[in-house]
Design a protein around this motif. Structure first.
Motif, PDB file in Angstrom:
ATOM      1  N   PHE A   2     -21.029   1.899   9.745  1.00  0.00           N
ATOM      2  CA  PHE A   2     -19.746   1.577   9.111  1.00  0.00           C
ATOM      3  C   PHE A   2     -19.638   0.084   8.836  1.00  0.00           C
ATOM      4  O   PHE A   2     -19.273  -0.327   7.733  1.00  0.00           O
ATOM      5  CB  PHE A   2     -18.588   2.043   9.999  1.00  0.00           C
ATOM      6  CG  PHE A   2     -17.253   1.609   9.488  1.00  0.00           C
ATOM      7  CD1 PHE A   2     -16.694   2.226   8.373  1.00  0.00           C
ATOM      8  CD2 PHE A   2     -16.557   0.585  10.096  1.00  0.00           C
ATOM      9  CE1 PHE A   2     -15.470   1.823   7.877  1.00  0.00           C
ATOM     10  CE2 PHE A   2     -15.333   0.178   9.605  1.00  0.00           C
ATOM     11  CZ  PHE A   2     -14.783   0.797   8.500  1.00  0.00           C
ATOM     12  N   SER A   5     -22.132  -0.971   6.103  1.00  0.00           N
ATOM     13  CA  SER A   5     -21.734  -0.508   4.770  1.00  0.00           C
ATOM     14  C   SER A   5     -20.500  -1.260   4.271  1.00  0.00           C
ATOM     15  O   SER A   5     -20.370  -1.507   3.071  1.00  0.00           O
ATOM     16  CB  SER A   5     -21.494   1.001   4.760  1.00  0.00           C
ATOM     17  OG  SER A   5     -20.414   1.334   5.611  1.00  0.00           O
ATOM     18  N   THR A   6     -19.616  -1.667   5.171  1.00  0.00           N
ATOM     19  CA  THR A   6     -18.470  -2.485   4.775  1.00  0.00           C
ATOM     20  C   THR A   6     -18.936  -3.855   4.298  1.00  0.00           C
ATOM     21  O   THR A   6     -18.408  -4.387   3.309  1.00  0.00           O
ATOM     22  CB  THR A   6     -17.487  -2.625   5.958  1.00  0.00           C
ATOM     23  OG1 THR A   6     -17.110  -1.328   6.397  1.00  0.00           O
ATOM     24  CG2 THR A   6     -16.245  -3.394   5.553  1.00  0.00           C
TER      25      THR A   6
END
Length: 177
Positions: A2, A5-6
């Motif tokens: 997460f 990917s952010t």
């Protein structure tokens, strides 16, 4: 995943906002400030994603360090393997290889259940004995209309665990009330 990917999303938005500003500059033959006035959303997003990319990028770098040294965040802050060898670090490559999962909790619970079964059984018997010898108050405030019969499946369970005599005493008490 997460956090990384952010970070990638922030860099993607940042890059394409710059591409948009550059296209505006080429289309209208203007300077950068005029392009920002023509597309204020791109300017705001450039500023916002630039700041966010530093934060989530730093967090991504920290988590990659944790992965490569085979640590949790808790271990990193609590135990501090600085100057000491991390006993769980298998090296950068082998830390990444997925391991076969083994649920240690299931085996642990089963072993405890097997070892302590006799102790639990004796505790159950002692509670039943306390009820029979009158050291606990009688349950006179119970609803007398309730059905206290023991069903056949309870008899099977009691026979399996060797508690038939305790059930017979309880049935007799429930019939007397």
């Amino acid at each position: 995943m997460f956090v990384s990917s952010t970070t990638m999303l922030c860099l993607y938005v940042l890059a394409f906002c710059w591409v948009n500003i550059r296209k505006i500059m080429d289309t209208y033959h203007c300077n950068m400030w005029t392009a920002f006035l023509k597309s204020p959303v791109s300017g705001i997003l450039i500023l916002y994603t630039f700041i966010c990319a530093w934060f989530v990028g730093g967090l991504t770098a920290f988590h990659l360090y944790l992965i490569f040294t085979n640590q949790t965040t808790y271990e990193n802050f609590r135990y501090r393997y600085d100057g000491k060898m991390n006993p769980y670090n298998l090296g950068c490559i082998r830390n990444e290889v997925p391991k076969r999962s083994f649920n240690i909790e299931v085996g642990k619970r089963q072993a405890v259940a097997d070892e302590d079964f006799e102790d639990i059984q004796s505790q159950i018997d002692s509670v039943g004995g306390l009820e029979r010898c009158g050291t606990q108050p009688r349950h006179t405030n119970w609803d007398h209309k309730a059905n206290w019969e023991i069903t056949p499946d309870i008899h099977v369970l009691a026979a399996e665990f060797g508690m038939e005599s305790g059930l017979a005493d309880r049935q007799k008490i429930s019939r007397d009330h």
